[in-house]
Design a protein around this motif. Structure first.
Motif, short mmCIF file in Angstrom:
data_model
loop_
_atom_site.label_atom_id
_atom_site.label_comp_id
_atom_site.label_asym_id
_atom_site.label_seq_id
_atom_site.Cartn_x
_atom_site.Cartn_y
_atom_site.Cartn_z
N GLY A 196 22.46 60.81 -14.41
CA GLY A 196 21.32 60.23 -15.09
C GLY A 196 20.90 60.93 -16.35
N ASP A 253 18.31 49.48 -15.24
CA ASP A 253 19.02 50.76 -15.14
C ASP A 253 18.18 51.83 -14.47
N LYS A 285 24.27 53.20 -15.90
CA LYS A 285 23.58 53.49 -14.65
C LYS A 285 23.55 52.30 -13.70
#
Lengths: 364, 356
Positions: free
Chosen positions: A343, B138, B170
């Protein structure tokens, strides 16, 4: 109105024209399943002897795991019994520990009824046990999985489980050891090709030469992806008046693949020529050059993951780059990929990776 | 009086100013009657939402613009109540499940099942399916994304999904393989100028080239930001001439100040000083990632070339740690301490190579 059309088994009747091809061309019997010869052979044996072990299917997306088990269940029970004997749960259903305790346990506990003849006149094996399909089992919690352990053993006389997942490592060991495992490998190009060509022909898809091959290549062994690409491309081209054959460019656009010239540009600011290998004269833009290139990637909206993958594919196979810079570059790419998965910010990660590759190229 | 951003937002696919091929593609998709699930992705301010609404209008006609806002309550398995704001019309429903953090899966499961199992009752509706728009796709947790997978296939006849995200990295692969990916790139400078001129013309005044240039420089491809800056500028200086100062947001100037003070002096005292300033920013809800990025960008501009890659390296390193950890300030502070060390070392011995 189709709204009031009679119900087909379990599902509302859909105009086949609007049905996703992925569903429309799901294999009806396990013989139709593309490649996966080994798994199919084992399952066919099980089908003829009507004795099924608990099963664990695992493999990358789009390789036919769900299709295989659904086809198998259909062949075992036929349309009438399918609803009564098969419980399909996937990640869109609540699957916490409470559901395992209540829903799954109740279903597993029921003794199957004796069966008469099927309504469509065919004879199905209808073995005396039920089937519980846990699709996307890797997204079940650990607790829920452990609650399954005992249930699987207690009711094994009247119930069989089939777990379907992408990552076998996310299934707890005690569950995995109770199942016979089937690995679904990424589909080989030639076996998917036949399927795609069949669909293209059935649907009357007009495509330029090489387009089908391109689809398969971009899908990378994921048959669902390939079929989706094909259908989307057909939608786009079929809607234009008059319909045009599908050409390669639109496939590129659909699949989100970054165009080659952007990748070439990125490589050049890092001091790499796409064909010749290291050429430090290209990377004279220095830090600013790299930053501008990365900013451009972000501005045009490309996904950093995809860019990274393509940089890797372009850079690593180059034979003229010596081992040390190449290894350093590979490390940078790997770490950046990890960062993205966890992330991290796309721009920062990509910028850092490009700077590291650029630096690596000077070390030979 | 609405803002120019809203006032001049294109309503239909024909009014869109740029990406004509994309518009024509969306048009042919909505006309074909067999509409796929779509994933729109691109940088912010590029026009994703505008295109989604225009596509919906193309699908259903002007009826989609009659919006109502509901507050829905969802109950988690552990009996926690979640309030989610939902914008809907008769034909579509729009939600941002990531608002509820780790409980987004519950929202997705509940609402999708509800939509998927009810059919369109309005016989005049042009399409038999409803559209569910999921913003910030995302930011969905993996569980929530996994919950989408089978639903997307199973209930295709009653429902279509439109996902809106900044990046596809993502989004899990199974979702990507079920959607049509639509990339909305940020407009080029020429395209932005055209839009600005269009707005100026509608507002009946001329736009000097110097003004549009400074707007473009400050907005970096974000059209929403450009229009907001434009309107603010017009408010300040109605004639748009002379020395135009694009008003930077306060936090940006503040970040620049922090960066400058880091380079001025590197000491424990200064670190404490900076910490106070960062707290100030965080308490004003500036996202920590933005703070870190802005500071490091400013520093990179000012230091020697040899140091730049290292500054970026550590920025990426601590940004990632910040995401994984829970206390943002620790990592911001660690980053600043690291930058100070590198910078001081470099100034004293003229060379530093500190990557690990």
């Amino acid at each position: 109105m189709t709204t009031f059309a009679p119900k087909a088994t379990g599902q509302l009747a859909v105009d086949p024209k609007f049905q996703p091809w992925v569903e429309k061309y799901r294999p009806k019997t396990i013989d139709d399943v593309s490649s996966q010869e080994h798994t199919v052979a084992v399952l066919k044996k099980a089908l003829s002897s009507t004795n099924l072990p608990h099963m664990l299917f695992y493999g990358p997306p789009g390789t036919g795991k769900t299709s295989t088990i659904l086809a198998l269940a259909r062949q075992l029970y036929g349309p009438d019994l399918f609803r009564a004997r098969v419980l399909e749960l996937n990640a869109s259903d609540e699957r916490g520990i409470s559901v395992v305790r209540e829903k799954i346990k109740t279903f597993a506990r029921e003794t199957p009824r004796h069966v008469g003849k099927s309504s469509d006149g065919k004879i199905y094996p209808s073995p005396p046990y039920k089937l519980i399909i846990l699709d996307e089992a890797d997204s079940m919690t650990q607790d829920a999985q452990s609650a399954l352990r005992r249930i699987m053993e207690t009711y094994s006389k009247i119930t069989r489980f089939c777990l379907v997942c992408n990552y076998v490592t996310r299934i707890i060991e005690p569950l995995a050891s109770r199942c016979s495992k089937f690995r679904f490998k990424p589909l080989a190009q030639n076996s998917t090709q036949a399927r795609i060509e069949m669909i293209a022909q059935n649907e009357g898809v007009q495509a330029e030469d090489g387009v089908l091959n391109l689809i398969l290549q971009l899908a990378g062994g994921d048959l669902r992806k390939a079929i989706t690409y094909l259908q989307t491309a057909q939608r786009l081209h079929g809607a234009i008046e008059p319909p045009t054959p599908i050409f390669a460019l639109s496939i590129h656009e659909i699949s989100g693949v970054v165009p080659d010239d952007l990748i070439t540009y990125l490589l050049s600011v890092m001091g790499v020529d796409k064909d010749q290998g290291i050429d430090l004269t290209l990377g004279t833009g220095g830090f600013e050059g790299v930053r501008t290139a990365v900013k451009r990637v972000g501005r045009e909206g490309w996904s950093a993951g995809q860019v990274l993958e393509q940089i890797h594919d372009a850079l690593i196979p180059l034979p003229t780059i010596p081992a040390l810079p190449k290894s350093l570059a590979a490390m940078a790419i790997a770490e950046c990929d990890k960062g993205l998965c966890e992330g991290g910010d796309e721009e920062l990660q990509l910028l850092e990776c490009c700077l590291r590759i650029k630096d690596a190229m000077t070390k030979h | 009086m609405s803002l120019w951003v809203d006032k001049y937002r294109p309503r239909s696919l024909d009014e869109l100013h740029y990406h004509p091929e994309l518009s024509s593609r969306l048009r042919s998709l909505s006309a074909s009657g067999d509409f796929p699930h779509i994933l729109f992705y691109g940088p912010s301010g590029a026009g994703k939402k505008t295109r989604i609404m225009a596509t919906l209008r193309e699908l259903y006609g002007p009826g989609v613009e009659k919006l109502r806002i509901d507050q829905r309550v969802f109950v988690t398995p552990s009996n926690r109540k979640l309030d989610v704001n939902v914008v809907q019309s008769n034909y579509h429903i729009e939600l941002t499940p990531s608002d509820v953090g780790m409980y987004d899966r519950v929202v997705i499961q509940d609402i999708l099942k509800e939509i998927a199992q009810t059919q369109q009752v309005d016989l005049n509706a042009k399409q038999r399916f409803k559209v569910v728009i999921i913003n910030e796709a995302d930011a969905l947790t993996r569980d929530a994304q996994a919950a989408l997978r089978r639903t997307m296939e199973k209930y295709m006849n009653n429902m279509r999904l439109i996902l809106c995200a900044n990046s596809t990295s993502k989004i899990i692969a199974p979702i990507r393989s079920r959607c049509l990916l639509v990339r909305v790139a940020a407009p080029t400078d020429d395209e932005m100028t055209k839009v600005l001129q269009h707005v100026a013309k509608k507002e009946r005044f001329g736009l000097p080239a110097s003004a549009s240039k400074s707007i473009l420089a400050s907005s970096q491809g974000n059209l929403r930001k450009a229009l907001l800056v434009f309107e603010a500028m017009k408010m300040q200086k109605p004639d748009l001439t002379g020395d135009l100062e694009v008003a930077k947001p306060d936090w940006e100037t503040y970040c620049a100040k922090i960066a400058d003070s880091i380079l001025q002096e590197q000491s424990a005292q200064k670190l404490l000083d900076v910490r106070g300033k960062i707290y100030e920013l965080l308490s004003h809800c500036i996202p920590p990632t933005v703070v870190l990025k802005t500071i490091s960008e400013r520093i990179v501009d000012k230091v020697d070339d040899a140091l730049k890659p290292q500054i970026v390296h550590w920025a990426a390193y601590y940004e990632l740690r910040m995401r994984m950890g829970s206390k943002k300030i620790f990592h911001l502070e660690a980053y600043i301490a690291k930058v100070m060390t590198i910078y001081k070392q470099f100034n004293m011995i003229g060379y530093t190579d500190d990557y690990e």
